[in-house]
Design a protein around this motif. Structure first.
Motif, PDB file in Angstrom:
ATOM      1  N   LYS A   1       0.834  -1.200   0.000  1.00 38.50           N
ATOM      2  CA  LYS A   1       0.000   0.000   0.000  1.00 38.50           C
ATOM      3  C   LYS A   1       0.871   1.253   0.000  1.00 38.50           C
ATOM      4  O   LYS A   1       2.038   1.213   0.343  1.00 38.50           O
ATOM      5  CB  LYS A   1      -0.879   0.042   1.260  1.00 38.50           C
ATOM      6  N   VAL A   2       0.252   2.379  -0.365  1.00 35.11           N
ATOM      7  CA  VAL A   2       0.865   3.698  -0.250  1.00 35.11           C
ATOM      8  C   VAL A   2       0.032   4.476   0.755  1.00 35.11           C
ATOM      9  O   VAL A   2      -1.196   4.504   0.660  1.00 35.11           O
ATOM     10  CB  VAL A   2       0.865   4.433  -1.610  1.00 35.11           C
ATOM     11  N   VAL A   3       0.695   5.067   1.744  1.00 31.92           N
ATOM     12  CA  VAL A   3      -0.021   5.874   2.735  1.00 31.92           C
ATOM     13  C   VAL A   3       0.662   7.219   2.907  1.00 31.92           C
ATOM     14  O   VAL A   3       1.884   7.282   2.896  1.00 31.92           O
ATOM     15  CB  VAL A   3      -0.124   5.151   4.105  1.00 31.92           C
TER      16      VAL A   3
ATOM     17  N   ASN B   1      -3.049   7.890   1.039  1.00 35.43           N
ATOM     18  CA  ASN B   1      -3.546   7.869  -0.340  1.00 35.43           C
ATOM     19  C   ASN B   1      -5.036   8.136  -0.318  1.00 35.43           C
ATOM     20  O   ASN B   1      -5.777   7.301   0.176  1.00 35.43           O
ATOM     21  CB  ASN B   1      -3.249   6.530  -0.988  1.00 35.43           C
ATOM     22  N   PRO B   2      -5.465   9.313  -0.747  1.00 38.80           N
ATOM     23  CA  PRO B   2      -4.713  10.347  -1.450  1.00 38.80           C
ATOM     24  C   PRO B   2      -3.839  11.157  -0.498  1.00 38.80           C
ATOM     25  O   PRO B   2      -4.100  11.225   0.693  1.00 38.80           O
ATOM     26  CB  PRO B   2      -5.795  11.236  -2.061  1.00 38.80           C
ATOM     27  N   TYR B   3      -2.811  11.743  -1.070  1.00 39.21           N
ATOM     28  CA  TYR B   3      -1.894  12.592  -0.315  1.00 39.21           C
ATOM     29  C   TYR B   3      -2.283  14.046  -0.557  1.00 39.21           C
ATOM     30  O   TYR B   3      -2.302  14.509  -1.703  1.00 39.21           O
ATOM     31  CB  TYR B   3      -0.455  12.364  -0.773  1.00 39.21           C
TER      32      TYR B   3
ATOM     33  N   ILE C   1       5.692  10.257   1.296  1.00 37.63           N
ATOM     34  CA  ILE C   1       4.716   9.195   1.439  1.00 37.63           C
ATOM     35  C   ILE C   1       5.465   7.909   1.745  1.00 37.63           C
ATOM     36  O   ILE C   1       6.686   7.830   1.567  1.00 37.63           O
ATOM     37  CB  ILE C   1       3.823   9.035   0.189  1.00 37.63           C
TER      38      ILE C   1
ATOM     39  N   LEU D   1      -2.529  11.732 -10.723  1.00 39.86           N
ATOM     40  CA  LEU D   1      -2.559  10.293 -10.493  1.00 39.86           C
ATOM     41  C   LEU D   1      -1.216   9.706 -10.905  1.00 39.86           C
ATOM     42  O   LEU D   1      -0.701  10.014 -11.981  1.00 39.86           O
ATOM     43  CB  LEU D   1      -3.689   9.654 -11.310  1.00 39.86           C
TER      44      LEU D   1
ATOM     45  N   LYS E   1      -1.589   2.380  -7.644  1.00 43.22           N
ATOM     46  CA  LYS E   1      -1.696   3.808  -7.963  1.00 43.22           C
ATOM     47  C   LYS E   1      -1.906   4.619  -6.699  1.00 43.22           C
ATOM     48  O   LYS E   1      -2.348   4.093  -5.670  1.00 43.22           O
ATOM     49  CB  LYS E   1      -2.821   4.050  -8.957  1.00 43.22           C
ATOM     50  N   PHE E   2      -1.559   5.893  -6.777  1.00 43.47           N
ATOM     51  CA  PHE E   2      -1.810   6.825  -5.699  1.00 43.47           C
ATOM     52  C   PHE E   2      -2.074   8.205  -6.288  1.00 43.47           C
ATOM     53  O   PHE E   2      -1.771   8.467  -7.445  1.00 43.47           O
ATOM     54  CB  PHE E   2      -0.677   6.853  -4.666  1.00 43.47           C
ATOM     55  N   VAL E   3      -2.661   9.084  -5.479  1.00 42.27           N
ATOM     56  CA  VAL E   3      -3.071  10.408  -5.930  1.00 42.27           C
ATOM     57  C   VAL E   3      -2.399  11.473  -5.071  1.00 42.27           C
ATOM     58  O   VAL E   3      -2.343  11.350  -3.849  1.00 42.27           O
ATOM     59  CB  VAL E   3      -4.598  10.570  -5.856  1.00 42.27           C
ATOM     60  N   ILE E   4      -1.909  12.523  -5.719  1.00 38.53           N
ATOM     61  CA  ILE E   4      -1.386  13.714  -5.043  1.00 38.53           C
ATOM     62  C   ILE E   4      -2.391  14.844  -5.287  1.00 38.53           C
ATOM     63  O   ILE E   4      -2.694  15.149  -6.444  1.00 38.53           O
ATOM     64  CB  ILE E   4      -0.002  14.119  -5.580  1.00 38.53           C
TER      65      ILE E   4
END
Length: 95
Positions: A4-6, A8-10, A25, A75, A90-93
């Motif tokens: 995971k990315v944390v 997310n969203p950033y 992140i 994205l 995927k992750f969002v800024i």
């Protein structure tokens, strides 16, 4: 599949794990030895991170490109690769 990315969203103004000079992140639950590649949605490579740690499955990224430029909102895709497996996410800024 647990990678995971944390967060997310950033949100760039959230001050989550950051101060006025450092934004970052975290990639969680990484394999002990892998490479994390980060791409724009159009497939342009932003940066590559080598992770090699038997005791910590986390890797931090400072939201900067290989040219030390801050990334913009949008994205992004990431690929985590080991010698035998590949995970894409995927992750969002958000500004």
């Amino acid at each position: 599949s647990e990678i995971k990315v944390v967060p997310n969203p950033y949100f760039t103004r959230s001050y989550f794990n950051e101060n006025e000079y450092i934004r970052r992140i975290r990639f969680t639950k990484l394999p002990a030895k892998c490479n994390v590649s980060i791409f724009t949605i159009t497939g342009e490579l932003i940066t590559k991170i080598a992770h090699e740690n038997e005791t910590d499955s986390n890797e931090w990224w400072d939201l900067r490109t290989v040219n030390n430029q801050e990334i913009g909102p949008g994205l992004y895709l990431y690929a985590v690769e080991t010698e035998t497996e590949k995970h894409v996410g995927k992750f969002v800024i958000v500004r």
